[in-house]
Design an enzyme around this catalytic site. Structure first.
Site, PDB file in Angstrom:
ATOM      1  N   GLN A 125       0.862  -1.186   0.000  1.00  0.00           N
ATOM      2  CA  GLN A 125       0.000   0.000   0.000  1.00  0.00           C
ATOM      3  C   GLN A 125       0.898   1.236   0.000  1.00  0.00           C
ATOM      4  O   GLN A 125       1.687   1.431   0.935  1.00  0.00           O
ATOM      5  CB  GLN A 125      -0.885  -0.003   1.245  1.00  0.00           C
ATOM      6  CG  GLN A 125      -1.860   1.157   1.312  1.00  0.00           C
ATOM      7  CD  GLN A 125      -2.579   1.226   2.662  1.00  0.00           C
ATOM      8  OE1 GLN A 125      -2.132   0.624   3.634  1.00  0.00           O
ATOM      9  NE2 GLN A 125      -3.678   1.939   2.718  1.00  0.00           N
ATOM     10  N   SER A 128       0.731   6.751   2.274  1.00  0.00           N
ATOM     11  CA  SER A 128       1.288   7.794   3.132  1.00  0.00           C
ATOM     12  C   SER A 128       2.474   8.487   2.466  1.00  0.00           C
ATOM     13  O   SER A 128       3.237   7.880   1.711  1.00  0.00           O
ATOM     14  CB  SER A 128       1.760   7.186   4.449  1.00  0.00           C
ATOM     15  OG  SER A 128       0.700   6.533   5.081  1.00  0.00           O
ATOM     16  N   SER A 160       4.315  -0.927   4.266  1.00  0.00           N
ATOM     17  CA  SER A 160       4.591  -2.230   4.887  1.00  0.00           C
ATOM     18  C   SER A 160       5.031  -3.253   3.840  1.00  0.00           C
ATOM     19  O   SER A 160       4.366  -3.426   2.818  1.00  0.00           O
ATOM     20  CB  SER A 160       3.339  -2.760   5.595  1.00  0.00           C
ATOM     21  OG  SER A 160       2.966  -1.899   6.637  1.00  0.00           O
ATOM     22  N   GLU A 245     -10.013  -1.551   5.434  1.00  0.00           N
ATOM     23  CA  GLU A 245      -8.801  -1.630   6.246  1.00  0.00           C
ATOM     24  C   GLU A 245      -9.150  -1.580   7.733  1.00  0.00           C
ATOM     25  O   GLU A 245      -8.628  -2.337   8.530  1.00  0.00           O
ATOM     26  CB  GLU A 245      -7.854  -0.487   5.890  1.00  0.00           C
ATOM     27  CG  GLU A 245      -6.546  -0.546   6.681  1.00  0.00           C
ATOM     28  CD  GLU A 245      -5.484   0.389   6.155  1.00  0.00           C
ATOM     29  OE1 GLU A 245      -5.827   1.415   5.547  1.00  0.00           O
ATOM     30  OE2 GLU A 245      -4.292   0.088   6.365  1.00  0.00           O
ATOM     31  N   ASN A 375      -6.010   6.376  15.930  1.00  0.00           N
ATOM     32  CA  ASN A 375      -7.255   6.288  16.704  1.00  0.00           C
ATOM     33  C   ASN A 375      -7.845   7.662  17.004  1.00  0.00           C
ATOM     34  O   ASN A 375      -9.063   7.785  17.186  1.00  0.00           O
ATOM     35  CB  ASN A 375      -6.997   5.497  17.989  1.00  0.00           C
ATOM     36  CG  ASN A 375      -6.924   4.011  17.705  1.00  0.00           C
ATOM     37  OD1 ASN A 375      -6.887   3.598  16.530  1.00  0.00           O
ATOM     38  ND2 ASN A 375      -6.914   3.195  18.737  1.00  0.00           N
ATOM     39  N   GLU A 376      -7.004   8.706  17.039  1.00  0.00           N
ATOM     40  CA  GLU A 376      -7.561  10.055  17.230  1.00  0.00           C
ATOM     41  C   GLU A 376      -8.492  10.386  16.052  1.00  0.00           C
ATOM     42  O   GLU A 376      -9.591  10.921  16.237  1.00  0.00           O
ATOM     43  CB  GLU A 376      -6.434  11.110  17.311  1.00  0.00           C
ATOM     44  CG  GLU A 376      -5.619  11.063  18.592  1.00  0.00           C
ATOM     45  CD  GLU A 376      -4.515  10.007  18.558  1.00  0.00           C
ATOM     46  OE1 GLU A 376      -4.387   9.282  17.548  1.00  0.00           O
ATOM     47  OE2 GLU A 376      -3.782   9.889  19.551  1.00  0.00           O
TER      48      GLU A 376
HETATM   49  C1  LIG Z   1       3.341  -0.305  11.480  1.00  0.00           C
HETATM   50  C2  LIG Z   1       2.833   0.677  10.459  1.00  0.00           C
HETATM   51  C3  LIG Z   1       2.530   0.236   9.184  1.00  0.00           C
HETATM   52  C4  LIG Z   1       2.085   1.148   8.213  1.00  0.00           C
HETATM   53  N1  LIG Z   1       1.868   0.671   6.943  1.00  0.00           N
HETATM   54  C5  LIG Z   1       1.514   1.547   5.976  1.00  0.00           C
HETATM   55  C6  LIG Z   1       1.375   1.084   4.619  1.00  0.00           C
HETATM   56  O1  LIG Z   1       1.543  -0.096   4.321  1.00  0.00           O
HETATM   57  N2  LIG Z   1       1.076   1.987   3.672  1.00  0.00           N
HETATM   58  C7  LIG Z   1       0.871   3.310   3.954  1.00  0.00           C
HETATM   59  O2  LIG Z   1       0.570   4.063   3.033  1.00  0.00           O
HETATM   60  N3  LIG Z   1       0.997   3.790   5.224  1.00  0.00           N
HETATM   61  C8  LIG Z   1       1.316   2.933   6.242  1.00  0.00           C
HETATM   62  N4  LIG Z   1       1.485   3.392   7.534  1.00  0.00           N
HETATM   63  C9  LIG Z   1       1.337   4.835   7.807  1.00  0.00           C
HETATM   64  C10 LIG Z   1       0.118   5.175   8.638  1.00  0.00           C
HETATM   65  O3  LIG Z   1      -1.061   5.071   7.886  1.00  0.00           O
HETATM   66  C11 LIG Z   1       0.338   6.600   9.189  1.00  0.00           C
HETATM   67  O4  LIG Z   1       1.422   6.528  10.106  1.00  0.00           O
HETATM   68  C12 LIG Z   1      -0.893   7.157   9.893  1.00  0.00           C
HETATM   69  O5  LIG Z   1      -1.925   7.421   8.983  1.00  0.00           O
HETATM   70  C13 LIG Z   1      -0.571   8.458  10.676  1.00  0.00           C
HETATM   71  O6  LIG Z   1       0.053   9.385   9.870  1.00  0.00           O
HETATM   72  P1  LIG Z   1       1.429  10.084  10.347  1.00  0.00           P
HETATM   73  O7  LIG Z   1       2.379   9.002  10.752  1.00  0.00           O
HETATM   74  O8  LIG Z   1       1.854  11.026   9.280  1.00  0.00           O
HETATM   75  O9  LIG Z   1       1.062  10.887  11.669  1.00  0.00           O
HETATM   76  P2  LIG Z   1       0.394  12.332  11.772  1.00  0.00           P
HETATM   77  O10 LIG Z   1      -0.739  12.432  10.818  1.00  0.00           O
HETATM   78  O11 LIG Z   1       1.508  13.333  11.671  1.00  0.00           O
HETATM   79  O12 LIG Z   1      -0.194  12.304  13.226  1.00  0.00           O
HETATM   80  C14 LIG Z   1       0.604  12.530  14.393  1.00  0.00           C
HETATM   81  C15 LIG Z   1      -0.335  12.576  15.601  1.00  0.00           C
HETATM   82  O13 LIG Z   1      -1.241  13.699  15.475  1.00  0.00           O
HETATM   83  C16 LIG Z   1      -2.593  13.253  15.553  1.00  0.00           C
HETATM   84  N5  LIG Z   1      -3.458  14.007  14.643  1.00  0.00           N
HETATM   85  C17 LIG Z   1      -3.182  14.368  13.365  1.00  0.00           C
HETATM   86  N6  LIG Z   1      -4.241  15.028  12.833  1.00  0.00           N
HETATM   87  C18 LIG Z   1      -5.210  15.062  13.810  1.00  0.00           C
HETATM   88  C19 LIG Z   1      -6.534  15.581  13.868  1.00  0.00           C
HETATM   89  N7  LIG Z   1      -7.099  16.190  12.826  1.00  0.00           N
HETATM   90  N8  LIG Z   1      -7.234  15.418  15.029  1.00  0.00           N
HETATM   91  C20 LIG Z   1      -6.686  14.799  16.107  1.00  0.00           C
HETATM   92  N9  LIG Z   1      -5.426  14.283  16.096  1.00  0.00           N
HETATM   93  C21 LIG Z   1      -4.706  14.410  14.967  1.00  0.00           C
HETATM   94  C22 LIG Z   1      -2.547  11.791  15.088  1.00  0.00           C
HETATM   95  O14 LIG Z   1      -3.656  11.077  15.514  1.00  0.00           O
HETATM   96  C23 LIG Z   1      -1.225  11.318  15.705  1.00  0.00           C
HETATM   97  O15 LIG Z   1      -1.395  10.984  17.052  1.00  0.00           O
HETATM   98  C24 LIG Z   1       1.919   2.516   8.532  1.00  0.00           C
HETATM   99  C25 LIG Z   1       2.205   2.965   9.838  1.00  0.00           C
HETATM  100  C26 LIG Z   1       2.673   2.073  10.785  1.00  0.00           C
HETATM  101  C27 LIG Z   1       2.983   2.592  12.173  1.00  0.00           C
END
Ligand SMILES: Cc1cc2nc3c(=O)[nH]c(=O)nc-3n(C[C@H](O)[C@H](O)[C@H](O)COP(=O)(O)OP(=O)(O)OC[C@H]3O[C@@H](n4cnc5c(N)ncnc54)[C@H](O)[C@@H]3O)c2cc1C
Length: 394
Positions: A125, A128, A160, A245, A375-376
């Site tokens: 996938q 991100s 992943s 998902e 989860n947020e």
């Molecule tokens: C083990 C693992 C596997 C993954 N695999 C894939 C994959 O295969 N393909 C892929 O594309 N992505 C993958 N991801 C990425 C994953 O989808 C993102 O990490 C996730 O969507 C969060 O985005 P971010 O890391 O940019 O955090 P951010 O968006 O920067 O968030 C940081 C913090 O701020 C909070 N936050 C942000 N916006 C808001 C809001 N509007 N309201 C309240 N809180 C908020 C978030 O909840 C979080 O706690 C993976 C992540 C992990 C950890």
């Protein structure tokens, strides 16, 4: 709701149980996050597919058994109870395939699904980006029109198992459009991870396993035939992927019923009768797994009957359950952490050994509240779409 199984469902369960008893490897396979483990798990996918157990809910013409959602849940229960290997094809089977069933052409389904079912082509996938996780619509990777297709440019991250996968699916900006409406002008497409212009760079994980990766895309050609749905409709199509998902497909109750069983066995060998606090946490894990099973059965019944907003479908498959999928996601991700913490507390100092099944499971469970949408964000969706609360300020 009738919670008993039909005679046919019992036969299906017995058949699955017998097959798994005869085929599940006696020794666990090496981790699918390593090159060696990835190859071994690919062979396991082929073995499952050879008797049409890899995608039971798909139509027979793509390698499935035309099983309905209840048989799929039964299969999952048996699969995890048998201690069968993790699914290296899970991104393809759980995310891309339902998207193809809903939005692709028959030609695309016939071309993509059979090799996904056998593990011959494993999908990653690629959604991100470094600055676009929760706020996915802000993504900046582009797909620019060229003769016969599109040229991709940009960077994807947190993908992943992309270090060893064959192909990927993602959304790209095809029309810069109106910055106030970033959800518009996105296109959903599939691409080859070994195409010219693709650089796959593993992201170092704490446990040293090398499968997680970021992708650098430099003028990567994608033919028109690999665009899913209409160009510009990528956001709408992506939202149907996320329902799958977060919903029951990625984490079916069978996984947690089996984990709760293992925890009870651990309590029997390591628990102290006087430790009522720990005993209660073990009981909570059993109750939680059973509650999730029943909640899922309710959702599956509504889905199968076409009620609750879920459309009745021509294809025998499991699919979108809309905003309700956010409830599942918050539940299983928090449940998984609590269950593993209970196991580690039961193990005491032994739990500190980093290569035990429980310790590895604990590290992985910690990522549950992040991947598949944090989860947020899920709580925001529940508040706004299920509880009808006003939109918060972002
Ligand atoms: C083990 C693992 C596997 C993954 N695999 C894939 C994959 O295969 N393909 C892929 O594309 N992505 C993958 N991801 C990425 C994953 O989808 C993102 O990490 C996730 O969507 C969060 O985005 P971010 O890391 O940019 O955090 P951010 O968006 O920067 O968030 C940081 C913090 O701020 C909070 N936050 C942000 N916006 C808001 C809001 N509007 N309201 C309240 N809180 C908020 C978030 O909840 C979080 O706690 C993976 C992540 C992990 C950890």
């Amino acid at each position: 709701m009738d919670l008993s199984y039909s005679a046919d469902e019992d036969v299906f369960r017995a058949e699955a149980r017998e097959w798994l008893r005869a085929h599940v490897p006696e020794e666990p396979l090496p981790s699918l996050e390593t090159a060696e483990g990835f190859a071994a798990h690919r062979l396991w996918e082929a073995e499952l597919a050879s008797d049409r157990w890899s995608v039971v809910s798909w139509p027979g013409r793509y390698g499935g058994r035309d099983a309905d959602i209840f048989r799929w849940l039964i299969f999952e229960e048996e699969y995890y109870a048998a201690g069968a290997p993790g699914r290296v094809s899970q991104n393809g089977i759980n995310l891309l395939a339902p998207t193809l069933f809903d939005h692709a052409t028959e030609e695309q389904r016939a071309r993509v699904l059979p090799s996904m079912a056998t593990g011959e082509v494993v999908w990653a996938q690629a959604w991100s980006e470094p600055e676009s996780g929760s706020d996915l619509a802000s993504l900046t990777s582009r797909a620019v029109r060229t003769e016969g297709g599109w040229l991709l440019a940009g960077q994807k991250t947190w993908s992943s198992r992309a270090a060893f996968a064959d192909r990927a699916f993602g959304i790209f900006r095809t029309d810069p459009g109106d910055p106030e409406r970033p959800h518009r002008g996105l296109t959903y497409l599939m691409f080859d991870l070994r195409a010219p212009g693709v650089t796959v760079r593993p992201i170092g994980r704490l446990d040293g396993k090398p499968a997680f990766a970021e992708l650098f895309l430099d003028e990567v050609f994608v033919p028109d035939e690999d665009v899913i749905g209409e160009p510009g409709q990528g956001w709408r199509i992506a939202m149907s992927t996320t329902g799958n998902e977060r919903g029951l497909m990625l984490r079916s109750p069978g996984r947690f019923l089996a984990a709760a069983d293992r925890l009870v066995r651990l309590w029997r060998t390591h628990g102290e009768t006087g430790d009522t606090a720990l005993r209660d946490r073990v009981a909570d894990a059993v109750i939680g797994a059973r509650a999730y099973q029943l909640f899922t059965a309710g959702g599956a019944s509504r889905f199968a009957s076409g009620a609750g907003g879920a459309p009745a479908r021509a294809e025998p498959r499991v699919g979108e359950i809309g905003a309700e999928s956010s409830l599942n996601k918050v539940f299983w991700s928090e449940y998984d952490i609590a269950l593993h913490e209970t196991a580690l507390d039961l193990l005491g100092a032994e739990g500190e050994l980093s290569d035990t099944e429980w310790a590895e499971g604990h590290v992985f469970s910690l990522a549950g509240p992040i991947y598949a949408g944090t989860n947020e964000i899920q709580r925001d969706i529940i508040a706004e779409r299920l509880l009808g609360l006003p939109k918060g300020r972002r």
